[in-house]
Design a protein around this motif. Structure first.
Motif, mmCIF file in Angstrom:
data_model
loop_
_atom_site.group_PDB
_atom_site.id
_atom_site.type_symbol
_atom_site.label_atom_id
_atom_site.label_comp_id
_atom_site.label_asym_id
_atom_site.label_seq_id
_atom_site.Cartn_x
_atom_site.Cartn_y
_atom_site.Cartn_z
ATOM 1 N N ILE A 258 0.532 -1.332 0.365
ATOM 2 C CA ILE A 258 0.080 -0.017 -0.294
ATOM 3 C C ILE A 258 1.192 1.292 0.221
ATOM 4 O O ILE A 258 1.919 1.652 0.920
ATOM 5 C CB ILE A 258 -1.366 0.134 1.758
ATOM 6 C CG1 ILE A 258 -2.177 -1.146 1.062
ATOM 7 C CG2 ILE A 258 -1.688 1.361 1.667
ATOM 8 C CD1 ILE A 258 -2.663 -1.615 2.363
ATOM 9 N N ARG A 259 0.538 2.004 -0.768
ATOM 10 C CA ARG A 259 1.130 3.311 -1.371
ATOM 11 C C ARG A 259 0.700 4.496 -0.983
ATOM 12 O O ARG A 259 -0.205 5.114 -1.623
ATOM 13 C CB ARG A 259 2.241 3.511 -2.542
ATOM 14 C CG ARG A 259 2.664 1.654 -3.265
ATOM 15 C CD ARG A 259 3.699 1.786 -2.674
ATOM 16 N NE ARG A 259 4.611 0.771 -3.317
ATOM 17 C CZ ARG A 259 5.557 -0.113 -2.852
ATOM 18 N NH1 ARG A 259 6.051 0.293 -0.823
ATOM 19 N NH2 ARG A 259 6.919 -1.049 -3.350
ATOM 20 N N ILE A 260 1.193 5.283 0.151
ATOM 21 C CA ILE A 260 0.333 6.308 0.049
ATOM 22 C C ILE A 260 1.103 7.610 -0.153
ATOM 23 O O ILE A 260 2.275 7.978 0.235
ATOM 24 C CB ILE A 260 0.235 6.437 2.492
ATOM 25 C CG1 ILE A 260 -0.408 5.085 2.511
ATOM 26 C CG2 ILE A 260 -0.011 7.978 2.459
ATOM 27 C CD1 ILE A 260 -0.169 5.262 4.437
ATOM 28 N N SER A 261 -0.331 8.952 -0.811
ATOM 29 C CA SER A 261 0.527 9.856 -1.126
ATOM 30 C C SER A 261 1.010 10.731 0.036
ATOM 31 O O SER A 261 -0.783 11.205 0.795
ATOM 32 C CB SER A 261 -0.239 10.450 -2.089
ATOM 33 O OG SER A 261 0.323 11.640 -2.330
ATOM 34 N N GLU A 262 1.861 11.652 0.557
ATOM 35 C CA GLU A 262 2.312 12.260 2.033
ATOM 36 C C GLU A 262 0.702 13.217 1.767
ATOM 37 O O GLU A 262 -0.343 14.001 2.716
ATOM 38 C CB GLU A 262 2.683 12.439 2.445
ATOM 39 C CG GLU A 262 3.055 13.499 3.425
ATOM 40 C CD GLU A 262 4.424 14.229 4.454
ATOM 41 O OE1 GLU A 262 4.832 14.311 5.195
ATOM 42 O OE2 GLU A 262 5.199 14.234 3.180
ATOM 43 N N ALA A 263 0.721 14.332 0.237
ATOM 44 C CA ALA A 263 0.087 15.486 -0.068
ATOM 45 C C ALA A 263 -1.599 14.932 0.243
ATOM 46 O O ALA A 263 -2.256 15.822 0.413
ATOM 47 C CB ALA A 263 0.783 15.977 -1.326
#
Length: 354
Positions: A258-263
């Motif tokens: 799972i890849r989260i985008s901080e933005a």
């Protein structure tokens, strides 16, 4: 006085190690030690096919009828806080655990452990909150129990609630149901509840008051399930351990990355500032009115827009993507283009938040 207060205020406990001979606060954090306790002790003696999925509710079939059954205990300190109280929290929390599998909550029980000396006016305020929260979701509190313990043997009041709901569809939303390509939506601003509790407990005097997000997510869940049904693969309300705990559970159960985008992380500026001041990772901080939803990619944009049209989802965001991988992992891509691991919380940074 101020010096004594500062001595008693501990933002976090040291990272505990496995193999404790006694229970630590971190065993109740929803993080690594909670998982170890469940796997090494509770499943050792309670293991069965209904418990084994370790969802927030058991899913039962009785006489051809699908039911959801859950229980939870609430020990929050303080018992009254900006945005709610322990009674409202207990009812909403149990309703949310039921509706995360798409169930329609029907009946709740309420068990109260009251410390001698609690003001009757405080108890009435709590019971009134419970009644109001149940009525708002068309749920009935049908049974309960009251125990009173000696002064000093509890902390004013602890509440246990259990709930039964009816599953009126054939969908199966599960932490093990994610697939490569799925998109993960979060329904609103994160970390508000945990920061509201610590600010009230320690009288931090924040310039901008922060309120808990405690709420029944049932209307929002009903809207999504009715529209998207089989396009939803998993739903969870992000309570203890925060968003990080839920996403790590999803990754481990489904064996995906799972890849989260901080933005894309939705967080109110005062909450973000408080987290930075206190050294907290907002992804680890508890919520009580925020849910995480994994959906098929073709539904992600329209589901997000539908969430944003609902009062409970007006700050919803497309938080992360799901990818195939050799090992289950959750990572975050920062605003600077770097990537870091997002692990389960290890210690207990915010005890007694629910």
């Amino acid at each position: 006085m101020g010096e004594e207060k500062n001595k008693s205020f501990q933002l976090s406990c040291p990272a505990p190690l496995s193999g404790h001979a006694t229970i630590q606060l971190a065993h109740g954090s929803g993080g690594k030690l909670t998982g170890e306790l469940i796997q090494s002790l509770f499943l050792k003696y309670f293991d069965n096919e209904l418990l084994r999925p370790l969802e927030d509710q058991a899913r039962l079939t009785l006489a051809g009828t699908r039911l959801a059954f859950t229980t939870d205990s609430y020990v929050v300190d303080p018992i009254f806080f900006p945005g709610g109280d322990i009674g409202e929290l207990a009812v909403n929390g149990t309703i949310n655990d039921l509706c995360m599998c798409g169930a329609r909550p029907l009946y709740l029980s309420a068990g109260l452990i009251i410390e001698e000396g609690l003001a009757v006016s405080d108890l009435e305020r709590i019971i009134h909150s419970m009644s109001r929260a149940a009525a708002n979701s068309n749920v009935v509190i049908v049974t309960g129990d009251t125990k009173v313990v000696d002064r000093g043997k509890a902390d004013r009041i602890f509440i246990n609630t259990a709930g039964i709901g009816l599953i009126e569809h054939d969908y199966c939303f599960s932490a093990a149901g994610l697939r490569a390509g799925d998109k993960i939506l979060v329904s609103g601003n994160i970390a508000s509840h945990g920061i509201a509790i610590i600010a009230q407990r320690e009288d931090l005097g924040l310039q901008t008051p922060i309120a808990s997000d405690t709420a029944s997510l049932l209307p929002l869940v009903n809207s999504l399930v009715t529209t998207y049904g089989a396009g939803i693969h998993a739903m969870r309300d992000a309570t203890r351990g925060g968003i990080a705990a839920i996403l790590n559970e999803f990754a481990a159960s489904s064996q995906v990355a799972i890849r989260i985008s901080e933005a894309a992380i939705p967080i109110a500026p005062p909450v973000a500032a408080a987290c930075e001041l206190l050294g907290f990772d907002p992804l680890h901080v508890a919520n009580e009115g925020v849910m995480v939803v994994a959906v098929s990619p073709e539904f992600a944009d329209t589901a997000l827009e539908q969430m944003r049209r609902h009062p409970l989802g007006e700050n919803a965001s497309l938080l992360a993507s799901v990818e195939s991988c050799d090992r289950a992992v959750v990572t975050l891509r920062t605003r600077f283009g770097t990537e870091r691991f997002v692990d389960l919380p290890v210690g207990e940074q915010l005890p007694r938040i629910c």
